[in-house]
Scaffold this motif. Structure first.
Motif, PDB file in Angstrom:
ATOM      1  N   PRO A 198     -25.281  -7.283 -36.319  1.00 26.83           N
ATOM      2  CA  PRO A 198     -26.337  -8.255 -36.670  1.00 26.83           C
ATOM      3  C   PRO A 198     -25.799  -9.554 -37.240  1.00 26.83           C
ATOM      4  N   ASN A 199     -24.512  -9.586 -37.585  1.00 22.89           N
ATOM      5  CA  ASN A 199     -23.928 -10.788 -38.184  1.00 22.89           C
ATOM      6  C   ASN A 199     -23.326 -11.730 -37.151  1.00 22.89           C
ATOM      7  N   ILE A 200     -23.431 -11.375 -35.879  1.00 16.30           N
ATOM      8  CA  ILE A 200     -22.863 -12.191 -34.812  1.00 16.30           C
ATOM      9  C   ILE A 200     -23.977 -12.944 -34.097  1.00 16.30           C
ATOM     10  N   GLY A 201     -23.761 -14.230 -33.892  1.00 19.61           N
ATOM     11  CA  GLY A 201     -24.786 -15.074 -33.282  1.00 19.61           C
ATOM     12  C   GLY A 201     -24.539 -15.383 -31.827  1.00 19.61           C
ATOM     13  N   TRP A 202     -23.768 -14.526 -31.154  1.00 20.59           N
ATOM     14  CA  TRP A 202     -23.528 -14.726 -29.734  1.00 20.59           C
ATOM     15  C   TRP A 202     -23.544 -13.371 -29.034  1.00 20.59           C
ATOM     16  N   GLU A 203     -23.585 -13.401 -27.718  1.00 19.44           N
ATOM     17  CA  GLU A 203     -23.631 -12.172 -26.935  1.00 19.44           C
ATOM     18  C   GLU A 203     -22.365 -12.041 -26.108  1.00 19.44           C
ATOM     19  N   SER A 204     -21.926 -10.800 -25.940  1.00 19.87           N
ATOM     20  CA  SER A 204     -20.754 -10.494 -25.118  1.00 19.87           C
ATOM     21  C   SER A 204     -21.177  -9.704 -23.897  1.00 19.87           C
ATOM     22  N   ASP A 205     -20.317  -9.698 -22.876  1.00 20.40           N
ATOM     23  CA  ASP A 205     -20.574  -8.882 -21.692  1.00 20.40           C
ATOM     24  C   ASP A 205     -19.248  -8.613 -20.996  1.00 20.40           C
ATOM     25  N   VAL A 206     -19.182  -7.541 -20.230  1.00 19.29           N
ATOM     26  CA  VAL A 206     -17.970  -7.258 -19.466  1.00 19.29           C
ATOM     27  C   VAL A 206     -17.876  -8.253 -18.314  1.00 19.29           C
ATOM     28  N   ASN A 207     -16.658  -8.633 -17.992  1.00 15.57           N
ATOM     29  CA  ASN A 207     -16.401  -9.554 -16.887  1.00 15.57           C
ATOM     30  C   ASN A 207     -15.091  -9.160 -16.224  1.00 15.57           C
ATOM     31  N   PHE A 208     -14.491 -10.034 -15.456  1.00 17.65           N
ATOM     32  CA  PHE A 208     -13.298  -9.697 -14.685  1.00 17.65           C
ATOM     33  C   PHE A 208     -12.118  -9.287 -15.556  1.00 17.65           C
ATOM     34  N   PHE A 209     -12.157  -9.608 -16.848  1.00 19.88           N
ATOM     35  CA  PHE A 209     -11.091  -9.165 -17.742  1.00 19.88           C
ATOM     36  C   PHE A 209     -11.170  -7.670 -18.031  1.00 19.88           C
ATOM     37  N   ALA A 252     -13.308 -11.588 -28.470  1.00 18.59           N
ATOM     38  CA  ALA A 252     -14.632 -12.218 -28.476  1.00 18.59           C
ATOM     39  C   ALA A 252     -14.688 -13.376 -27.486  1.00 18.59           C
ATOM     40  N   PHE A 253     -13.595 -14.144 -27.394  1.00 18.23           N
ATOM     41  CA  PHE A 253     -13.542 -15.255 -26.441  1.00 18.23           C
ATOM     42  C   PHE A 253     -13.559 -14.730 -25.003  1.00 18.23           C
ATOM     43  N   LEU A 254     -12.719 -13.733 -24.719  1.00 17.16           N
ATOM     44  CA  LEU A 254     -12.597 -13.234 -23.355  1.00 17.16           C
ATOM     45  C   LEU A 254     -13.922 -12.702 -22.817  1.00 17.16           C
ATOM     46  N   PHE A 255     -14.688 -12.049 -23.694  1.00 14.76           N
ATOM     47  CA  PHE A 255     -15.912 -11.392 -23.234  1.00 14.76           C
ATOM     48  C   PHE A 255     -17.180 -12.119 -23.688  1.00 14.76           C
ATOM     49  N   TYR A 256     -17.029 -13.373 -24.077  1.00 16.71           N
ATOM     50  CA  TYR A 256     -18.187 -14.195 -24.441  1.00 16.71           C
ATOM     51  C   TYR A 256     -19.138 -14.321 -23.258  1.00 16.71           C
ATOM     52  N   SER A 257     -20.443 -14.292 -23.576  1.00 12.91           N
ATOM     53  CA  SER A 257     -21.453 -14.400 -22.533  1.00 12.91           C
ATOM     54  C   SER A 257     -22.459 -15.515 -22.793  1.00 12.91           C
ATOM     55  N   SER A 258     -22.948 -15.622 -24.018  1.00 10.53           N
ATOM     56  CA  SER A 258     -23.927 -16.655 -24.337  1.00 10.53           C
ATOM     57  C   SER A 258     -24.021 -16.801 -25.851  1.00 10.53           C
ATOM     58  N   GLY A 259     -24.758 -17.823 -26.295  1.00  9.28           N
ATOM     59  CA  GLY A 259     -24.910 -18.057 -27.729  1.00  9.28           C
ATOM     60  C   GLY A 259     -23.822 -18.950 -28.275  1.00  9.28           C
ATOM     61  N   VAL A 260     -23.753 -19.038 -29.594  1.00  8.36           N
ATOM     62  CA  VAL A 260     -22.782 -19.904 -30.271  1.00  8.36           C
ATOM     63  C   VAL A 260     -21.698 -19.050 -30.911  1.00  8.36           C
ATOM     64  N   LEU A 261     -20.472 -19.177 -30.393  1.00 11.65           N
ATOM     65  CA  LEU A 261     -19.339 -18.399 -30.883  1.00 11.65           C
ATOM     66  C   LEU A 261     -18.832 -18.973 -32.205  1.00 11.65           C
ATOM     67  N   ARG A 262     -18.725 -18.109 -33.179  1.00 17.02           N
ATOM     68  CA  ARG A 262     -18.119 -18.459 -34.474  1.00 17.02           C
ATOM     69  C   ARG A 262     -17.188 -17.313 -34.841  1.00 17.02           C
ATOM     70  N   ASP A 263     -15.997 -17.371 -34.303  1.00 20.44           N
ATOM     71  CA  ASP A 263     -15.068 -16.244 -34.323  1.00 20.44           C
ATOM     72  C   ASP A 263     -14.080 -16.379 -35.481  1.00 20.44           C
ATOM     73  N   ASP A 264     -14.092 -15.398 -36.372  1.00 21.50           N
ATOM     74  CA  ASP A 264     -13.177 -15.402 -37.511  1.00 21.50           C
ATOM     75  C   ASP A 264     -12.037 -14.409 -37.354  1.00 21.50           C
ATOM     76  N   THR A 265     -11.878 -13.843 -36.161  1.00 21.07           N
ATOM     77  CA  THR A 265     -10.804 -12.871 -35.956  1.00 21.07           C
ATOM     78  C   THR A 265      -9.461 -13.543 -35.703  1.00 21.07           C
ATOM     79  N   CYS A 266      -9.454 -14.850 -35.427  1.00 18.41           N
ATOM     80  CA  CYS A 266      -8.200 -15.585 -35.275  1.00 18.41           C
ATOM     81  C   CYS A 266      -7.942 -16.317 -36.589  1.00 18.41           C
ATOM     82  N   THR A 267      -6.942 -15.893 -37.327  1.00 20.16           N
ATOM     83  CA  THR A 267      -6.699 -16.466 -38.650  1.00 20.16           C
ATOM     84  C   THR A 267      -5.458 -17.354 -38.684  1.00 20.16           C
TER      85      THR A 267
END
Length: 383
Positions: free
Chosen positions: A68-79, A262-277
């Motif tokens: 619920p704390n993520i403001g974007w959606e992910s989906d499987v893709n060619f990766f 999160a970047f590789l499987f991004y699908s829609s919404g606004v990405l705010r990724d804190d996993t890259c430090t």
């Protein structure tokens, strides 16, 4: 009629949404997992390893979308079916010489001169292309997104330039070994253009996802109404929100990013990724607009990735490096002065025969280190 249109829109949105129930059922049942894989990617190349990779990616997508704390959606893709090594095949080699510790780093939002800028909808950005066939050419695509947009803004001419010429030729800039399908930097594109003044159109030299010979002397130059400033072919963009949105008012920006799951499987919404430090970029993209809370980003992984080939990343955030590595071409009105770009550099075996014998298969990328041996291998006459 209005009610019908609203219902139709809702139907499209629902159809495009990730079917979480279906994904969860597939994770619990191997038969359903296999069926979902075939539905997404076909059965031709299905192996147990790819199915395992797919299952792991599917689990990641489900976990992301249920957070619920993520403001974007992910989906499987060619990766999804690919191993980490196969995913790395289309990413740049991480530049460990650069990097920022961005743990918890945020930036104040700038004051918008315009509420929204979108160079895509304005018609200044060419269609999304797909570089994902074993060629690390994102640097060329990112550079041309910035160049094409700014060229059209300056000259009022819409031209799709050739990534292929850059892939074939840019490693000769300043006699350095680099670029091609083995990775490179968009800043070198602008130095190349300032030095040689030549760039074919996409139609004259279409993307082939492989490296060919740098033989464009007879190919018509599509860079006709503007050129790169010879004294300063590009400028770095200061990493703060205000500078970025001010720069975007004048045109697109080439930049780099550290890719994450999160970047590789991004699908829609606004990405705010804190996993890259600790930022170490390994991919190049282009910033092509902004609105009140996000930047719009053009990628080069085809329209089946992300939101039709695009993504949104949060403003006021490091964007996994996107705000740190911005570069723009310094275009000047007027036709360029062209030079012969097919002329090989002078021979000078500075790294010795042992290096050359190990890397002769990659001669085009090591001409600066062992030009004589590589030139003999390639059959190119040296000066």
């Amino acid at each position: 009629m209005r009610v019908f249109l609203i219902l139709a829109l809702l139907t499209v949105l629902c159809a495009a949404a990730v079917d979480m129930k279906k994904y969860k059922r597939a994770l619990k049942n191997d038969s359903r997992l296999r069926k979902l894989y075939i539905e997404k990617f076909g059965a031709a190349d299905l192996t147990s390893e790819k199915l395992t990779n797919f299952k792991e990616a599917l689990q990641f997508v489900v976990n992301q979308n249920e957070n619920p704390n993520i403001g974007w959606e992910s989906d499987v893709n060619f990766f999804a079916p690919r191993s980490q090594e196969e995913r790395n095949d289309i990413l740049l080699k991480p530049d460990t010489s650069t990097g920022y510790d961005v743990s918890g780093l945020t930036f104040p939002l700038g004051s918008n001169a315009e509420d929204e800028v979108d160079w895509v909808s304005a018609g200044y950005i060419s269609e999304v292309q797909d570089q994902t066939v074993d060629c690390r050419a994102c640097w060329a695509f990112a550079a041309l997104a910035a160049l094409e947009g700014r060229y059209q803004i300056l000259t009022n001419k819409s031209v799709e330039f050739s990534e292929q010429e850059l892939i074939d030729c840019v490693y000769w800039v300043e006699d350095r070994a680099q670029d091609g399908c083995y990775g490179g930097h968009f800043a070198d594109v602008f130095k190349f253009l300032a030095k040689f003044g030549h760039l074919a159109s996409e139609s004259s030299a279409p993307y082939s996802s492989s490296v060919g010979s740098c033989s464009y002397g007879a190919v018509e130059n599509a860079l006709t109404d503007a050129h790169l400033d010879g004294s300063k072919s590009y400028s770095l963009v200061s990493y703060d929100d205000q500078t970025l949105i001010d720069t975007l008012l004048d045109g697109p920006i080439a930049t780099a990013v550290q890719t994450t799951q999160a970047f590789l499987f991004y699908s829609s919404g606004v990405l705010r990724d804190d996993t890259c430090t600790s930022l170490i970029p390994n991919h190049a993209v282009a910033l092509v607009g902004y609105n009140a809370n996000s930047f719009r980003v053009k990628n080069s992984w085809g329209t089946n990735w992300g939101d039709g080939g695009y993504m949104k990343v949060a403003r006021g955030h490091h964007g996994c490096g996107m705000i740190f590595y911005g570069v723009i071409p310094n275009l000047v009105e007027g036709a360029p002065t062209t030079k012969d770009i097919t002329k090989p550099p002078k021979c000078n075996d500075t790294w010795g025969a042992s290096f050359c014998s190990n890397y002769l298969d990659y001669c085009q990328y090591y001409m600066a280190y062992c030009k004589k041996s590589c030139s003999e291998k390639l059959g190119i006459a040296c000066e």
